[in-house]
Design a protein around this motif. Structure first.
Motif, PDB file in Angstrom:
ATOM      1  N   GLY A  15      22.052  31.861  18.246  1.00  0.00           N
ATOM      2  CA  GLY A  15      20.913  32.633  17.752  1.00  0.00           C
ATOM      3  C   GLY A  15      20.025  32.966  18.932  1.00  0.00           C
ATOM      4  O   GLY A  15      19.611  32.070  19.678  1.00  0.00           O
ATOM      5  N   LEU A  16      19.733  34.230  19.117  1.00  0.00           N
ATOM      6  CA  LEU A  16      18.961  34.697  20.270  1.00  0.00           C
ATOM      7  C   LEU A  16      17.621  35.252  19.815  1.00  0.00           C
ATOM      8  O   LEU A  16      17.579  36.185  18.996  1.00  0.00           O
ATOM      9  CB  LEU A  16      19.757  35.776  21.020  1.00  0.00           C
ATOM     10  N   ASN A  17      16.535  34.677  20.337  1.00  0.00           N
ATOM     11  CA  ASN A  17      15.212  35.204  20.024  1.00  0.00           C
ATOM     12  C   ASN A  17      15.107  36.659  20.465  1.00  0.00           C
ATOM     13  O   ASN A  17      15.480  36.988  21.598  1.00  0.00           O
ATOM     14  CB  ASN A  17      14.116  34.412  20.740  1.00  0.00           C
ATOM     15  N   SER A  18      14.597  37.503  19.590  1.00  0.00           N
ATOM     16  CA  SER A  18      14.364  38.907  19.940  1.00  0.00           C
ATOM     17  C   SER A  18      13.280  38.987  21.014  1.00  0.00           C
ATOM     18  O   SER A  18      12.617  37.995  21.324  1.00  0.00           O
ATOM     19  CB  SER A  18      13.910  39.680  18.695  1.00  0.00           C
ATOM     20  N   ASP A  19      13.086  40.173  21.552  1.00  0.00           N
ATOM     21  CA  ASP A  19      12.024  40.366  22.541  1.00  0.00           C
ATOM     22  C   ASP A  19      10.662  39.986  21.965  1.00  0.00           C
ATOM     23  O   ASP A  19       9.880  39.292  22.614  1.00  0.00           O
ATOM     24  CB  ASP A  19      11.990  41.814  23.028  1.00  0.00           C
ATOM     25  N   ALA A  20      10.371  40.442  20.745  1.00  0.00           N
ATOM     26  CA  ALA A  20       9.071  40.156  20.121  1.00  0.00           C
ATOM     27  C   ALA A  20       8.890  38.656  19.899  1.00  0.00           C
ATOM     28  O   ALA A  20       7.812  38.103  20.172  1.00  0.00           O
ATOM     29  CB  ALA A  20       8.945  40.919  18.802  1.00  0.00           C
ATOM     30  N   SER A  21       9.931  38.002  19.433  1.00  0.00           N
ATOM     31  CA  SER A  21       9.877  36.561  19.202  1.00  0.00           C
ATOM     32  C   SER A  21       9.684  35.808  20.520  1.00  0.00           C
ATOM     33  O   SER A  21       8.878  34.868  20.607  1.00  0.00           O
ATOM     34  CB  SER A  21      11.160  36.105  18.501  1.00  0.00           C
ATOM     35  N   THR A  22      10.403  36.215  21.550  1.00  0.00           N
ATOM     36  CA  THR A  22      10.274  35.580  22.860  1.00  0.00           C
ATOM     37  C   THR A  22       8.869  35.744  23.403  1.00  0.00           C
ATOM     38  O   THR A  22       8.265  34.791  23.919  1.00  0.00           O
ATOM     39  CB  THR A  22      11.306  36.168  23.850  1.00  0.00           C
ATOM     40  N   LYS A  23       8.308  36.934  23.275  1.00  0.00           N
ATOM     41  CA  LYS A  23       6.948  37.199  23.748  1.00  0.00           C
ATOM     42  C   LYS A  23       5.938  36.296  23.029  1.00  0.00           C
ATOM     43  O   LYS A  23       5.049  35.718  23.651  1.00  0.00           O
ATOM     44  CB  LYS A  23       6.596  38.677  23.543  1.00  0.00           C
ATOM     45  N   ARG A  24       6.105  36.139  21.712  1.00  0.00           N
ATOM     46  CA  ARG A  24       5.192  35.280  20.956  1.00  0.00           C
ATOM     47  C   ARG A  24       5.319  33.820  21.389  1.00  0.00           C
ATOM     48  O   ARG A  24       4.325  33.093  21.441  1.00  0.00           O
ATOM     49  CB  ARG A  24       5.459  35.397  19.447  1.00  0.00           C
ATOM     50  N   LEU A  25       6.527  33.388  21.721  1.00  0.00           N
ATOM     51  CA  LEU A  25       6.753  31.989  22.104  1.00  0.00           C
ATOM     52  C   LEU A  25       6.421  31.696  23.555  1.00  0.00           C
ATOM     53  O   LEU A  25       5.919  30.624  23.882  1.00  0.00           O
ATOM     54  CB  LEU A  25       8.216  31.609  21.852  1.00  0.00           C
ATOM     55  N   PHE A  80      17.426  37.112  16.230  1.00  0.00           N
ATOM     56  CA  PHE A  80      16.499  36.849  15.136  1.00  0.00           C
ATOM     57  C   PHE A  80      15.085  37.123  15.634  1.00  0.00           C
ATOM     58  O   PHE A  80      14.775  36.909  16.799  1.00  0.00           O
ATOM     59  CB  PHE A  80      16.659  35.437  14.558  1.00  0.00           C
ATOM     60  N   ASP A  81      14.239  37.622  14.731  1.00  0.00           N
ATOM     61  CA  ASP A  81      12.905  38.070  15.110  1.00  0.00           C
ATOM     62  C   ASP A  81      11.808  37.072  14.761  1.00  0.00           C
ATOM     63  O   ASP A  81      10.678  37.200  15.204  1.00  0.00           O
ATOM     64  CB  ASP A  81      12.614  39.424  14.443  1.00  0.00           C
ATOM     65  N   LEU A 107      18.030  31.922   9.847  1.00  0.00           N
ATOM     66  CA  LEU A 107      19.363  32.122  10.409  1.00  0.00           C
ATOM     67  C   LEU A 107      20.212  30.854  10.253  1.00  0.00           C
ATOM     68  O   LEU A 107      21.371  30.924   9.832  1.00  0.00           O
ATOM     69  CB  LEU A 107      19.253  32.538  11.876  1.00  0.00           C
ATOM     70  N   ILE A 108      19.629  29.713  10.554  1.00  0.00           N
ATOM     71  CA  ILE A 108      20.367  28.447  10.431  1.00  0.00           C
ATOM     72  C   ILE A 108      20.794  28.213   8.989  1.00  0.00           C
ATOM     73  O   ILE A 108      21.944  27.846   8.726  1.00  0.00           O
ATOM     74  CB  ILE A 108      19.525  27.263  10.957  1.00  0.00           C
ATOM     75  N   THR A 109      19.888  28.435   8.049  1.00  0.00           N
ATOM     76  CA  THR A 109      20.238  28.183   6.650  1.00  0.00           C
ATOM     77  C   THR A 109      21.219  29.224   6.115  1.00  0.00           C
ATOM     78  O   THR A 109      21.936  28.947   5.159  1.00  0.00           O
ATOM     79  CB  THR A 109      18.986  28.095   5.756  1.00  0.00           C
ATOM     80  N   SER A 110      21.282  30.395   6.724  1.00  0.00           N
ATOM     81  CA  SER A 110      22.294  31.373   6.296  1.00  0.00           C
ATOM     82  C   SER A 110      23.654  31.068   6.930  1.00  0.00           C
ATOM     83  O   SER A 110      24.689  31.290   6.317  1.00  0.00           O
ATOM     84  CB  SER A 110      21.855  32.806   6.615  1.00  0.00           C
ATOM     85  N   VAL A 111      23.652  30.528   8.146  1.00  0.00           N
ATOM     86  CA  VAL A 111      24.901  30.143   8.814  1.00  0.00           C
ATOM     87  C   VAL A 111      25.401  28.813   8.241  1.00  0.00           C
ATOM     88  O   VAL A 111      26.587  28.633   8.008  1.00  0.00           O
ATOM     89  CB  VAL A 111      24.700  30.013  10.346  1.00  0.00           C
ATOM     90  N   MET A 112      24.489  27.884   8.018  1.00  0.00           N
ATOM     91  CA  MET A 112      24.774  26.517   7.588  1.00  0.00           C
ATOM     92  C   MET A 112      25.934  25.933   8.409  1.00  0.00           C
ATOM     93  O   MET A 112      27.029  25.686   7.902  1.00  0.00           O
ATOM     94  CB  MET A 112      25.055  26.456   6.093  1.00  0.00           C
ATOM     95  N   PRO A 113      25.671  25.740   9.715  1.00  0.00           N
ATOM     96  CA  PRO A 113      26.735  25.278  10.609  1.00  0.00           C
ATOM     97  C   PRO A 113      27.176  23.852  10.300  1.00  0.00           C
ATOM     98  O   PRO A 113      26.436  23.081   9.672  1.00  0.00           O
ATOM     99  CB  PRO A 113      26.069  25.349  11.986  1.00  0.00           C
ATOM    100  N   ASP A 114      28.354  23.512  10.782  1.00  0.00           N
ATOM    101  CA  ASP A 114      28.833  22.136  10.696  1.00  0.00           C
ATOM    102  C   ASP A 114      28.094  21.258  11.700  1.00  0.00           C
ATOM    103  O   ASP A 114      27.912  20.065  11.476  1.00  0.00           O
ATOM    104  CB  ASP A 114      30.342  22.095  10.991  1.00  0.00           C
TER     105      ASP A 114
END
Length: 163
Positions: free
Chosen positions: A62-72, A101-102, A109-116
């Motif tokens: 999962g890769l933070n979008s540009d907007a998400s990265t800027k906020r973080l 992901f934004d 994203l995690i809950t939609s993937v529900m990884p092992d």
């Protein structure tokens, strides 16, 4: 010689990711998930991604979008835009899929993937990892991998500023 035509195909939207997840699960593939900004790819990232990939057959990033990265990370980040960061990640042999992901956290994203296997770096604890409780409730595991000391995008940027 490696075929490079598949690199771009590893960058998926949410719908494409769900299709791939169904295909992988049909073949009983174990799925790992990790996330981050991956602003300036460095050896610490490679180490972490290699470790994350070792826990499963498939690694989704999962890769933070540009907007998400800027906020973080602040107004001066990201250094590299989301398309370039996604391309770099997709070029790595241990990465099977990259999805942007934004949101500020990858919870949806995690809950939609529900990884092992949900994988994060050593600067987290199970209690502070977003989605850990949900993954474990679904029978999955959480793996925390040690960070490589001195290797971070922030430390690289500070080093560049001193030059």
């Amino acid at each position: 010689m490696k075929a490079t035509k598949h690199i771009q195909q590893k960058i998926l939207n949410a719908h494409q990711l769900q299709q791939e997840l169904m295909r992988w699960r049909k073949f009983s593939k174990k799925i790992a998930f990790t996330n981050g900004c991956f602003d300036i790819l460095h050896a610490g990232h490679i180490h972490s991604l290699k470790q994350a990939a070792s826990f499963a057959d498939v690694l989704v990033v999962g890769l933070n979008s540009d907007a998400s990265t800027k906020r973080l990370k602040g107004d001066n980040r990201p250094v590299n835009n989301e398309q370039n960061r996604a391309l770099l990640l997709a070029s790595l042999v241990m990465v099977d899929a990259v999805v942007l992901f934004d949101e500020d956290t990858p919870f949806e994203l995690i809950t939609s993937v529900m990884p092992d296997v949900l994988v994060k770096g050593g600067d987290y604890t199970v209690d502070t990892i977003v989605g850990a409780k949900e993954v474990m409730a679904n029978g999955g595991t959480v793996e925390i991998i040690p960070l490589v000391e001195g290797l971070s995008t922030t430390s690289l940027l500070q080093k560049i500023e001193r030059l």
